[in-house]
Design a protein around this motif. Structure first.
Motif, PDB file in Angstrom:
ATOM      1  N   ALA A 196       0.133  -3.443   8.200  1.00 50.09           N
ATOM      2  CA  ALA A 196       1.093  -2.782   7.323  1.00 50.09           C
ATOM      3  C   ALA A 196       0.394  -1.835   6.357  1.00 50.09           C
ATOM      4  CB  ALA A 196       1.904  -3.830   6.561  1.00 50.09           C
ATOM      5  N   LEU A 197      -0.741  -2.265   5.823  1.00 47.59           N
ATOM      6  CA  LEU A 197      -1.479  -1.445   4.861  1.00 47.59           C
ATOM      7  C   LEU A 197      -1.985  -0.164   5.521  1.00 47.59           C
ATOM      8  CD1 LEU A 197      -2.699  -1.162   2.036  1.00 47.59           C
ATOM      9  CD2 LEU A 197      -4.677  -2.474   2.843  1.00 47.59           C
ATOM     10  N   ARG A 249      -0.940   1.332   8.322  1.00 47.03           N
ATOM     11  CA  ARG A 249       0.158   2.203   8.746  1.00 47.03           C
ATOM     12  C   ARG A 249       0.816   2.900   7.551  1.00 47.03           C
ATOM     13  NH1 ARG A 249      -2.275   1.648  12.536  1.00 47.03           N
ATOM     14  NH2 ARG A 249      -1.681   0.809  14.581  1.00 47.03           N
ATOM     15  N   THR A 250       0.853   2.230   6.417  1.00 48.13           N
ATOM     16  CA  THR A 250       1.430   2.846   5.215  1.00 48.13           C
ATOM     17  C   THR A 250       0.562   3.998   4.725  1.00 48.13           C
ATOM     18  OG1 THR A 250       2.402   0.722   4.565  1.00 48.13           O
ATOM     19  CG2 THR A 250       2.226   2.410   2.872  1.00 48.13           C
ATOM     20  N   GLN A 267       2.064   6.805  -4.119  1.00 51.31           N
ATOM     21  CA  GLN A 267       3.039   6.115  -3.276  1.00 51.31           C
ATOM     22  C   GLN A 267       2.653   4.667  -3.003  1.00 51.31           C
ATOM     23  OE1 GLN A 267       3.938   8.293   0.298  1.00 51.31           O
ATOM     24  NE2 GLN A 267       5.355   9.641  -0.773  1.00 51.31           N
ATOM     25  N   LEU A 268       1.377   4.407  -2.778  1.00 52.59           N
ATOM     26  CA  LEU A 268       0.957   3.065  -2.376  1.00 52.59           C
ATOM     27  C   LEU A 268       0.904   2.073  -3.529  1.00 52.59           C
ATOM     28  CD1 LEU A 268      -1.098   4.512   0.235  1.00 52.59           C
ATOM     29  CD2 LEU A 268      -0.818   2.100   0.528  1.00 52.59           C
ATOM     30  N   ILE A 277       4.158   0.209  -3.659  1.00 53.51           N
ATOM     31  CA  ILE A 277       4.364  -0.655  -2.497  1.00 53.51           C
ATOM     32  C   ILE A 277       3.424  -1.853  -2.541  1.00 53.51           C
ATOM     33  CG2 ILE A 277       4.216  -0.753   0.018  1.00 53.51           C
ATOM     34  CD1 ILE A 277       4.957   2.212   0.050  1.00 53.51           C
ATOM     35  N   GLY A 318       0.813   6.902   7.271  1.00 52.97           N
ATOM     36  CA  GLY A 318       2.114   7.573   7.178  1.00 52.97           C
ATOM     37  C   GLY A 318       2.217   8.448   5.950  1.00 52.97           C
ATOM     38  N   SER A 319       1.683   7.990   4.817  1.00 52.13           N
ATOM     39  CA  SER A 319       1.732   8.780   3.596  1.00 52.13           C
ATOM     40  C   SER A 319       0.924  10.070   3.742  1.00 52.13           C
ATOM     41  CB  SER A 319       1.204   7.950   2.427  1.00 52.13           C
ATOM     42  OG  SER A 319       1.202   8.711   1.234  1.00 52.13           O
TER      43      SER A 319
END
Length: 315
Positions: free
Chosen positions: A116-117, A119-120, A151-152, A155, A123-124
């Motif tokens: 998840a980390l 891919r986040t 952004q991160l 999240i 994607g950003s």
């Protein structure tokens, strides 16, 4: 005998229970305790006590910094492929109980968290690069990092983590694009070199022209001063000649001699000077009586004019 065996077993079980009641948690680690699968409490580093057979260590969470390397591809606004190599540094946000609960129960395991980390982050970055042109990406390295962090952070805080740092170690393009970029840089360098060379040549020519102009000015000033001095010398010479002729004329008058003898002497001296200093071999003179008489009259008139000038100067 049977009673002894039973007692031995009971004692052995009690020893195991007592020893299992104490748990050692390493420095930089937080242990999460559950009772029958439900969260109970956390254990901090050091020696801790737990209820044997009831409390269970669900997981041990490291609160130290962790890093992961990323390699992925993005596409710019003008459809150019960009290849990134990055290093992600993150850690648990803090040691508060709610934060540890998020870290322990948000994901099934560490593998799912990492997926998840990664891919986040990818994607950003892809979303940011998709709005920029290929020529802008290299100079926007800091902007990309700041965009991802903004952004991160939100999240990751929901997961109980904090992004410490993101480093874009390498940004490359397709080979064709890299060659074209190198050609652009080379042409810009040649252009800058040509401009610098032109500026240097202009400065050199300007300085040389200034030096030539100054030399001409100095030479002209020197020639002017020399001409002035030559004129003054000629004027002084003429004055001295006139004074000498005046004195000679007075002496001849007092001796009752003809002053035309002075002019005749000057005329012969002039002919002698011409003969000595000229480059030719022949001197043409008017030897007739009329010519001689005309020359004598002209020289006498010049003598009179010189004498008048001297007298006017004295007055």
């Amino acid at each position: 005998m049977t009673n002894q065996i039973v007692s031995f077993v009971i004692i052995f079980i009690l020893i195991i229970i007592v020893f299992s009641s104490f748990v050692t948690v390493k420095q930089g680690t937080i242990a999460v305790i559950t009772i029958f699968g439900k969260y109970r409490r956390i254990l901090t580093p050091g020696l801790n006590f737990k209820i044997p057979l009831v409390e269970n260590i669900y997981s041990k969470i490291s609160i130290q910094n962790r890093s992961v390397e990323l390699e992925f591809q993005a596409v710019t606004f003008d459809q150019a492929n960009v290849y990134f190599k990055a290093m992600l540094l993150y850690s648990v946000l803090d040691q508060q109980e709610e934060t540890i609960k998020n870290v322990a129960f948000k994901f099934v395991d560490e593998r799912n968290l990492m997926q998840a980390l990664i891919r986040t982050v990818e994607g950003s970055i892809r979303a940011f690069v998709a709005t920029k042109r290929q020529s802008e990406v290299l100079i926007l390295r800091r902007d990309i990092v700041e965009h991802v962090k903004d952004q991160l952070d939100v999240i990751l805080e929901g997961w109980g983590y904090h992004l410490q740092d993101l480093q874009l170690n390498d940004i490359t393009f397709d080979e064709v694009i890299m060659k074209s970029m190198s050609q652009v840089v080379a042409s810009n360098n040649l252009k800058a070199a040509a401009e610098n060379e032109g500026q240097a040549l202009l400065i050199t020519k300007t300085k040389a022209a200034e030096a030539d102009g100054n030399a001409i000015k100095i030479s002209a000033e020197a020639e002017r001063q020399a001409s002035q001095l030559r004129g003054q010398g000629v004027a002084l010479f003429r004055q001295e000649v006139a004074k000498g002729m005046t004195v000679a004329a007075k002496e001849m008058e007092s001796a009752h001699m003809d002053t035309s003898v002075i002019l005749f002497t000057m005329w012969t001296e002039s002919i002698k000077h011409f003969a000595e200093n000229s480059e030719g071999n022949v001197i043409f003179l008017d030897g007739s009586a009329d010519g001689m008489q005309r020359t004598m009259k002209e020289m006498m008139s010049l003598n009179v004019l010189s004498a008048d000038k001297i007298q006017n100067t004295k007055k």
